[in-house]
Scaffold this motif. Sequence first.
Motif, short mmCIF file in Angstrom:
data_model
loop_
_atom_site.label_atom_id
_atom_site.label_comp_id
_atom_site.label_asym_id
_atom_site.label_seq_id
_atom_site.Cartn_x
_atom_site.Cartn_y
_atom_site.Cartn_z
N GLY B 53 0.81 -1.22 0.00
CA GLY B 53 0.00 0.00 0.00
C GLY B 53 0.84 1.26 0.00
O GLY B 53 1.77 1.40 -0.79
N GLN B 54 0.50 2.16 0.92
CA GLN B 54 1.22 3.43 0.99
C GLN B 54 2.36 3.39 2.00
O GLN B 54 2.87 4.44 2.38
N GLY B 55 2.70 2.20 2.47
CA GLY B 55 3.81 2.09 3.41
C GLY B 55 3.53 2.86 4.68
O GLY B 55 2.39 2.87 5.18
N GLY B 58 0.52 5.15 5.17
CA GLY B 58 -0.82 4.59 5.32
C GLY B 58 -1.16 4.18 6.75
O GLY B 58 -2.26 3.69 7.02
#
Lengths: 126, 149
Positions: B53-55, B58
Motif C-alpha cells: 500500500g502506501q507504506g 498509510g
Amino acid sequence: MASAQSGTLYRGDTTGMWSWVAHRISGMLIFLFLLVHVLDTALVRVSPEAYNEVIGHYKTVVFGLGEVGLVAAILFHALNGLRLILVDFWSQGPKRQRSLFWGVVVVWVVLMAGFLPRHLMHMFGA
Amino acid sequence: MSTTSIPDPSTRYRRTGQRGLNAEMLSWLFMRASGMLLVILVFGHLFVNLWLGQGVQGIDFAFVGGKWSSPFWQVWDLLMLWLGLIHGGNGVRTIINDYARGDRLRMVLKALLYFAVIVTVILGTLVIFTFDACPAGADPSLLPSFCEG
C-alpha cells in the motif's frame, strides 16, 4: 588450560569479530526502538487523535531516514542471527562462517535495494 | 606434604563443570529458537506495514483497527511482542553481564531492564486484547470503514 595449541584460545577473526560487534549494537538499538514502539502503539487505547498525532511523526523525512536505519539494523540482525544458527548447528557451519558472513552481506544488500526505493517513494509521496 | 599435580596435556579442556540442561544453556537455545520465529514475524510485519500500500504513510488508527479486527494479526502481534521483548531483554541482559563490572551497578541495570520488559509486555498485551476499533464518540472519519454499520 586454553592454549593456542589446543585450539580453544580465540586468536581473532575479522569477519567473526566485527559481525559480533554489529550484532550487539544492532540488537541494542532494535530493543530500544521496540520499547518506544509498544508505547506509541499503546496510544490506540487513548484516542484515534492521540495515536494519529504521534504516529504522524513517523511519516516525516527525519523519521523516514530513521526507519531506513532501523530496517537496515533489523535485516542485518536477522540475517546474521540465521548465520549464527548455521554456525552452531550445521556441521559445515564453523568452517564456512566467513562465506556465510558474505552471504549475509549480499542478501542484506539485495533486501535493502528492494526496500529503500519503495520506502523513499512512500516518504515523498511518489 | 602436598604435591603439585600437572594435568595430562592430552586431556580435553573443559570450560565449565556444567553439563546437560541449565538456565544459561536454555537461554542460549531460546535465543536461536525465538530468533528464527522472529525473522518470520518481523519480516511479515515490515512487509505489510512498510512495503504494501502506501507504506508508512498509510499507518493510522483506522489501519491498526483494520488489522486488529482479525484474530490472525492479534496473535501475530502478540507473539511478536512477547518473543521480541524476551529475546531482546535476554540479549540486553547478556550485554549488562558483559560490561557492568560492579555488582551493584549490574543489579540495578538488570532490575531496570526486567521492570521495563515486564511493564512493556503487560501493557502491549492489554492493548491488543482491550483494543476497540470503534470507540464511542470518536470522529467517524478517523475510524475503520466497518465502524459505520
